[in-house]
Design a protein around this motif. Structure first.
Motif: not given
Length: 162
Positions: A8, A10, A12, A40, A43, A47, A98
C-alpha cells in the motif's frame, strides 16, 4: 483462495499532484504495508466522492478495478489475482471499511477546520461515505456485504450525524 496483497502506498487523492503539463506525481511514500488487492483502488475512488453511490457509479468502480487488475497482471507478467465476483465483494467490503473510517474521522472534535472550503469538503465527504454505505446496504449483490453495510451504518450512524 487467498487474496493477494500489494504494498500500500497511501493512494488517497491528497497524495497525488498534477503539474501544469498534466504529469501525475505521487507524494507521501511513508505508508508501505501490504494490504489486500483492491484496497488502494477503493481508497483512491471513495475517500472523496469521485463516483456517485448509484448503480452506474458501481459499474464504473468495477470497470476501474478491472483496468487496475488487468494492468497489474500485465506489468507483473502473472495471472489476474482475483476474478470479477471476488473483486465486487472485496470492493464492497473495503468501501464499507473506508466509509466507516471516513465518518468516524469526520466526527472527531480534535480536527479543526477553519476555512469554508474545508468545512464544505468535509460535509461532501461525510455525505458521500454515508451514501455509499446506504447504497451497499440496499443494493450489493452479496448478502454478507449488504448485512455488513447495514450493521456499520447503524453503528456509525448512531455516533456520526449526517
Amino acid at each position: 483462495g487467498r487474496i493477494p496483497q500489494f504494498v500500500k502506498k497511501d493512494a488517497h487523492p491528497e497524495n497525488w499532484l498534477i503539474d501544469d503539463h498534466g504529469k501525475l506525481t505521487m507524494i507521501d511514500f511513508e505508508s508501505r504495508k501490504p494490504l489486500p488487492a483492491i484496497f488502494e483502488v477503493v481508497q483512491l475512488i471513495d475517500d472523496y466522492p469521485l463516483l456517485p453511490a448509484t448503480h452506474d457509479g458501481w459499474r464504473d468502480r468495477m470497470a476501474l478495478c478491472d483496468e487496475y487488475l488487468t494492468t497489474v497482471s500485465s506489468l507483473s507478467n502473472s495471472p489476474r489475482p482475483v476474478d470479477a465476483s471476488t473483486t465486487d465483494a472485496l470492493y464492497g467490503c473495503f468501501a464499507i471499511l473506508r466509509g466507516a473510517f471516513g465518518l468516524i474521522r469526520a466526527s472527531r472534535k480534535k480536527i479543526k477546520l477553519t476555512s469554508s472550503s474545508a468545512l464544505r469538503s468535509k460535509g461532501i465527504r461525510v455525505t458521500h461515505h454515508h451514501d455509499v454505505l446506504v447504497y451497499l446496504s440496499r443494493n450489493h449483490g452479496v448478502e454478507g456485504v449488504r448485512a455488513l453495510a447495514s450493521t456499520v451504518l447503524a453503528e456509525v450512524g448512531a455516533i456520526v450525524p449526517v
